[in-house]
Design a protein around this motif. Structure first.
Motif, PDB file in Angstrom:
ATOM      1  N   GLU A   1       0.946  -1.261   0.028  1.00  8.01           N
ATOM      2  CA  GLU A   1      -0.112   0.041  -0.065  1.00  8.01           C
ATOM      3  C   GLU A   1       0.842   1.202   0.094  1.00  8.01           C
ATOM      4  O   GLU A   1       0.522   2.287  -0.668  1.00  8.01           O
ATOM      5  N   ARG A   2       1.963   1.009   0.630  1.00 12.13           N
ATOM      6  CA  ARG A   2       2.947   2.115   0.631  1.00 12.13           C
ATOM      7  C   ARG A   2       3.305   2.468  -0.632  1.00 12.13           C
ATOM      8  O   ARG A   2       3.543   3.647  -1.106  1.00 12.13           O
ATOM      9  N   GLN A   3       3.879   1.627  -1.349  1.00 12.95           N
ATOM     10  CA  GLN A   3       4.290   1.710  -2.710  1.00 12.95           C
ATOM     11  C   GLN A   3       3.310   2.094  -3.586  1.00 12.95           C
ATOM     12  O   GLN A   3       3.452   3.216  -4.520  1.00 12.95           O
ATOM     13  N   TRP A   4       2.025   1.531  -3.610  1.00 13.45           N
ATOM     14  CA  TRP A   4       0.851   2.056  -4.482  1.00 13.45           C
ATOM     15  C   TRP A   4       0.609   3.459  -4.278  1.00 13.45           C
ATOM     16  O   TRP A   4       0.094   4.371  -5.131  1.00 13.45           O
ATOM     17  N   ALA A   5       0.830   3.908  -2.990  1.00 13.81           N
ATOM     18  CA  ALA A   5       0.407   5.244  -2.491  1.00 13.81           C
ATOM     19  C   ALA A   5       1.533   6.328  -3.552  1.00 13.81           C
ATOM     20  O   ALA A   5       1.032   7.398  -3.549  1.00 13.81           O
ATOM     21  N   GLU A   6       2.513   6.061  -3.545  1.00 15.26           N
ATOM     22  CA  GLU A   6       3.366   6.871  -4.401  1.00 15.26           C
ATOM     23  C   GLU A   6       2.956   7.280  -5.765  1.00 15.26           C
ATOM     24  O   GLU A   6       3.272   8.280  -6.364  1.00 15.26           O
ATOM     25  N   GLY A   7       1.870   6.391  -6.181  1.00 18.46           N
ATOM     26  CA  GLY A   7       0.948   6.728  -7.355  1.00 18.46           C
ATOM     27  C   GLY A   7       1.675   6.207  -8.522  1.00 18.46           C
ATOM     28  O   GLY A   7       2.809   6.321  -8.658  1.00 18.46           O
ATOM     29  N   SER A   8       0.750   6.111  -9.676  1.00 17.55           N
ATOM     30  CA  SER A   8       1.294   5.599 -11.038  1.00 17.55           C
ATOM     31  C   SER A   8       0.441   6.447 -11.946  1.00 17.55           C
ATOM     32  O   SER A   8      -0.902   6.619 -11.679  1.00 17.55           O
ATOM     33  N   ILE A   9       1.022   6.719 -13.116  1.00 18.75           N
ATOM     34  CA  ILE A   9       0.007   7.439 -14.158  1.00 18.75           C
ATOM     35  C   ILE A   9      -0.310   6.292 -14.956  1.00 18.75           C
ATOM     36  O   ILE A   9       0.743   6.088 -16.037  1.00 18.75           O
ATOM     37  N   ASP A  10      -1.391   6.090 -15.434  1.00 24.38           N
ATOM     38  CA  ASP A  10      -2.025   5.294 -16.355  1.00 24.38           C
ATOM     39  C   ASP A  10      -2.181   6.125 -17.627  1.00 24.38           C
ATOM     40  O   ASP A  10      -2.288   7.249 -17.268  1.00 24.38           O
ATOM     41  N   SER A  11      -2.759   5.095 -18.827  1.00 19.64           N
ATOM     42  CA  SER A  11      -2.816   6.179 -20.040  1.00 19.64           C
ATOM     43  C   SER A  11      -4.173   5.804 -20.591  1.00 19.64           C
ATOM     44  O   SER A  11      -4.959   5.073 -19.910  1.00 19.64           O
ATOM     45  N   GLU A  12      -4.544   6.473 -21.405  1.00 20.08           N
ATOM     46  CA  GLU A  12      -5.965   6.583 -22.021  1.00 20.08           C
ATOM     47  C   GLU A  12      -6.085   5.245 -22.741  1.00 20.08           C
ATOM     48  O   GLU A  12      -4.975   4.927 -23.530  1.00 20.08           O
ATOM     49  N   PRO A  13      -7.232   4.549 -22.801  1.00 22.05           N
ATOM     50  CA  PRO A  13      -7.282   3.378 -23.519  1.00 22.05           C
ATOM     51  C   PRO A  13      -7.131   3.516 -25.018  1.00 22.05           C
ATOM     52  O   PRO A  13      -6.731   2.667 -25.871  1.00 22.05           O
ATOM     53  N   ARG A  14      -7.425   4.750 -25.452  1.00 22.26           N
ATOM     54  CA  ARG A  14      -7.294   5.287 -27.069  1.00 22.26           C
ATOM     55  C   ARG A  14      -5.950   4.594 -27.537  1.00 22.26           C
ATOM     56  O   ARG A  14      -5.879   4.288 -28.685  1.00 22.26           O
ATOM     57  N   LEU A  15      -5.089   4.709 -26.722  1.00 26.41           N
ATOM     58  CA  LEU A  15      -3.508   4.687 -27.248  1.00 26.41           C
ATOM     59  C   LEU A  15      -3.226   3.204 -27.345  1.00 26.41           C
ATOM     60  O   LEU A  15      -2.469   2.926 -28.423  1.00 26.41           O
TER      61      LEU A  15
END
Length: 284
Positions: free
Chosen positions: A210-224
């Protein structure tokens, strides 16, 4: 790349949302015909201007008989199948020890068996026309197992092993198979996923995750992802595997390098474990 303007016909599972919906819209926007299948789906989920080029099919891919019936309906209404996208999938989070039998089987029913049934249903049609492209939507999780996604990874590993064999079997009939491994995209996979009942022993590991996930990740648009899929199916020589996204691309190379280093470090042990000898005399 494809030069003919002739429209093609798609059969896409899990087409009501996420990547599947993006794939269906991309195909329709270019003038192709699409049989869009999902547990819950309606023509009203798409732009009405697509008219009879869109066939919406209610389908539970875990029901083998229903899959075969849906494929026959698609062929009857649309004339043929050119591109089949096995996109339907679910995700169940939890440590391997925590999974009940029902939870483990449910993960495989959709992610593995659903794709298997679709493949079996479409192959007679693709073989008869000696052409077609089956696209298996796998995951970054098939690159390796990770804490709390072990069963999901297992289902995708199984999908890829089956798909590699299928690719070699289908090639004799002019049918191509590609495995697509996406990274993160803004879909409802994470919001619709299920989870096991947490075991107290894994509390510290969960807290660290949970600590690692809290650092966040930027996902992309399905269109790509849809744009990449169009390039894949338009290719004159589509690959067996296609990575989608920089994160999954880098991770694939990193995991492969580490595996090769381990294999090399244990080379002597590996080679010493094999020494061919003649078969035993069956009469003794």
């Amino acid at each position: 790349m494809r030069t003919s303007p002739a429209p093609r016909t798609w059969f896409i599972t899990g087409a009501s949302r996420g990547l599947g919906r993006a794939f269906a819209i991309a195909a329709l926007e270019r003038g192709d015909r699409v049989a869009a299948a999902a547990r819950t789906i309606s023509r009203h989920d798409f732009d009405e201007r697509h008219g009879d080029r869109l066939l919406a099919l209610t389908l539970d891919v875990t029901d083998r008989a229903a899959v075969f019936a849906a494929v026959e309906t698609a062929v009857e209404h649309l004339g043929r199948l050119d591109i089949v996208v096995n996109n339907a999938g679910t995700m169940s989070m939890g440590m391997v020890e925590e999974f009940t039998e029902a939870e483990a089987r449910a993960q495989f029913e959709v992610n593995f068996f659903g794709a298997l049934w679709v493949g079996q249903a479409v192959l007679p049609h693709l073989r008869a026309q000696r052409a077609g492209h089956i696209v298996q939507v796998s995951s970054i999780a098939a690159l390796g197992g990770f804490p709390s996604t072990g069963m999901y990874s297992a289902s995708k590993f199984a999908l890829e092993g089956m798909s590699e064999a299928l690719a070699m079997e289908a090639a004799a009939f002019g049918v191509t198979v590609s495995i697509v491994q996406p990274g993160g995209y803004w879909t409802d996979l994470y919001t619709s996923m299920t989870a096991t009942t947490p075991a107290e022993a894994y509390g510290p590991l969960r807290a660290e995750l949970e600590r690692q996930w809290a650092e966040g990740s930027i996902d992309s648009e399905p269109r790509l992802a849809a744009e990449a899929l169009l390039k894949l199916v338009d290719s004159d020589e589509p690959p067996l595997r296609l990575l989608l996204g920089s994160m999954v691309y880098d991770l694939a190379f990193d995991i492969s390098r580490r595996r090769m280093e381990t294999w090399a470090g244990w080379e002597q042990v590996s080679r010493a474990a094999e020494h061919a000898v003649p078969a035993a005399d069956a009469t003794h």
